[in-house]
Design a protein around this motif. Sequence first.
Motif, short mmCIF file in Angstrom:
data_model
loop_
_atom_site.label_atom_id
_atom_site.label_comp_id
_atom_site.label_asym_id
_atom_site.label_seq_id
_atom_site.Cartn_x
_atom_site.Cartn_y
_atom_site.Cartn_z
N UNK A 79 6.37 5.78 6.94
CA UNK A 79 5.71 4.62 7.78
C UNK A 79 6.32 3.60 7.22
N UNK A 80 7.01 3.75 5.94
CA UNK A 80 7.24 2.64 5.17
C UNK A 80 8.93 2.52 5.92
N UNK A 81 9.51 2.88 6.25
CA UNK A 81 10.47 2.61 7.09
C UNK A 81 10.34 2.20 8.46
N UNK A 82 9.44 2.11 8.92
CA UNK A 82 8.66 1.18 10.24
C UNK A 82 8.29 -0.01 9.99
N UNK A 83 7.25 0.10 8.58
CA UNK A 83 6.52 -1.12 8.39
C UNK A 83 7.81 -2.07 7.55
N UNK A 84 8.83 -1.83 7.20
CA UNK A 84 10.21 -2.62 6.38
C UNK A 84 10.92 -3.67 7.64
N UNK A 85 11.12 -2.63 8.40
CA UNK A 85 11.73 -3.23 9.22
C UNK A 85 10.80 -4.92 9.41
N UNK A 132 1.14 -1.19 0.06
CA UNK A 132 0.28 0.17 0.09
C UNK A 132 0.46 1.33 0.00
N UNK A 133 1.93 1.15 0.38
CA UNK A 133 2.74 2.45 0.82
C UNK A 133 3.87 1.89 -0.23
N UNK A 134 4.81 1.69 -1.16
CA UNK A 134 5.00 1.36 -2.41
C UNK A 134 3.93 1.93 -3.07
N UNK A 135 3.05 1.53 -3.59
CA UNK A 135 1.92 2.22 -4.29
C UNK A 135 1.36 4.00 -4.22
N UNK A 136 1.33 3.76 -2.97
CA UNK A 136 1.46 4.78 -2.78
C UNK A 136 2.78 6.28 -3.18
N UNK A 137 3.69 5.50 -3.11
CA UNK A 137 4.84 6.25 -3.19
C UNK A 137 4.77 6.71 -4.99
N UNK A 138 4.43 5.20 -5.84
CA UNK A 138 4.53 5.42 -6.53
C UNK A 138 4.00 6.49 -7.45
N UNK A 139 2.75 6.51 -6.92
CA UNK A 139 1.44 7.57 -7.53
C UNK A 139 2.20 8.10 -7.40
N UNK A 140 2.88 8.89 -5.95
CA UNK A 140 3.67 10.53 -5.11
C UNK A 140 4.19 10.74 -6.75
N UNK A 197 7.84 -7.26 -7.19
CA UNK A 197 7.73 -5.92 -7.47
C UNK A 197 7.99 -5.36 -9.16
N UNK A 198 9.20 -5.87 -9.04
CA UNK A 198 10.19 -5.36 -9.82
C UNK A 198 9.29 -6.21 -11.75
N UNK A 199 8.20 -7.33 -11.48
CA UNK A 199 7.98 -7.78 -12.31
C UNK A 199 7.05 -7.64 -12.83
N UNK A 200 6.09 -7.48 -11.83
CA UNK A 200 5.20 -6.97 -12.14
C UNK A 200 3.99 -5.68 -12.42
N UNK A 201 5.30 -4.25 -12.94
CA UNK A 201 4.76 -3.82 -12.63
C UNK A 201 4.04 -2.30 -11.42
N UNK A 202 5.22 -2.74 -10.81
CA UNK A 202 5.24 -2.98 -9.33
C UNK A 202 4.07 -3.00 -8.21
N UNK A 203 3.09 -3.78 -8.19
CA UNK A 203 2.40 -4.66 -7.64
C UNK A 203 2.95 -6.23 -7.45
#
Length: 263
Positions: free
Chosen positions: A186-192, A33-41, A206-212
């Motif tokens: 937020x991502x930093x917290x989750x990723x840990x 969710x956070x990565x998709x949000x960052x991609x959108x941003x 994520x790399x292979x399937x268009x970010x998702x």
Amino acid sequence: MRAVTFEERDQAEEYRHVNAEPADQLRLLDLQGLDSKLDQLAHRRRTLPQLAELQGLETKLGQLRDVHAVSAAADSDLAREQAKAEADVDQVRARAERDRKMLESGSGSAKDLENIQHELESLARRQADLEDVVLEVMEKVESSSARTAKLAADRAVVERDREQAAHALAQEQAGVDKDVEFSRSQRDIVVKQIPAPLLALYAKLREQYDGVAVAAIVRRRCQACQIELDIAEANAAKAAAPDTILRHDSCRRILVRTADSGL
Ligand SMILES: [Zn+2]
């Protein structure tokens, strides 16, 4: 049934051993969710309307600068042309003045005086022609400098517009950057909190399937590709151990079971 590529087989081998606790799988959804949000941003930052507006104004300003420079150069050329035309008149005038003095002095033969008289007539015609040239050039100077002044004014307007557009863009970008910063923290917290092998699989997909890379199953539907799980897939998902990483046959993403999965 879609053909499985070598790469996918290879990857399936590599990550077959990856299991993850349901809580970690849910965290993976948060991360997505956070990565998709960052991609959108990031996409939003690249496609801000203010950016297109600024680029448009810069193009316009570049064109105006060129046209203004050409017009200013024409002003200089015309100023030179005017100076030359005026010098030509002065020259003829000086010559006529000299001739008149000679006539007044009465020196020279009758023939000389007659020649001078003729020359004076011809110089008068010449002077009139040259004065017409001066007038013509002066008109050109006037319209050219008016044009240059108009272009300078237009340029000033567009420069001000560009400044405003740049300011508006910077404000928009700052807003996006703030959102990016927040999502990143937020991502930093989750990723840990996510085990490394699961993260590695996630990154690869994520790399292979268009970010998702991962999606929840909601009412038996994959939220990434929106295709419903068939009976066999739904049964397999239901029967799988909670820490098994499910992959969607249709889109190859990781499927995460939630309370809303309808399994
Ligand atoms: Zn899917």
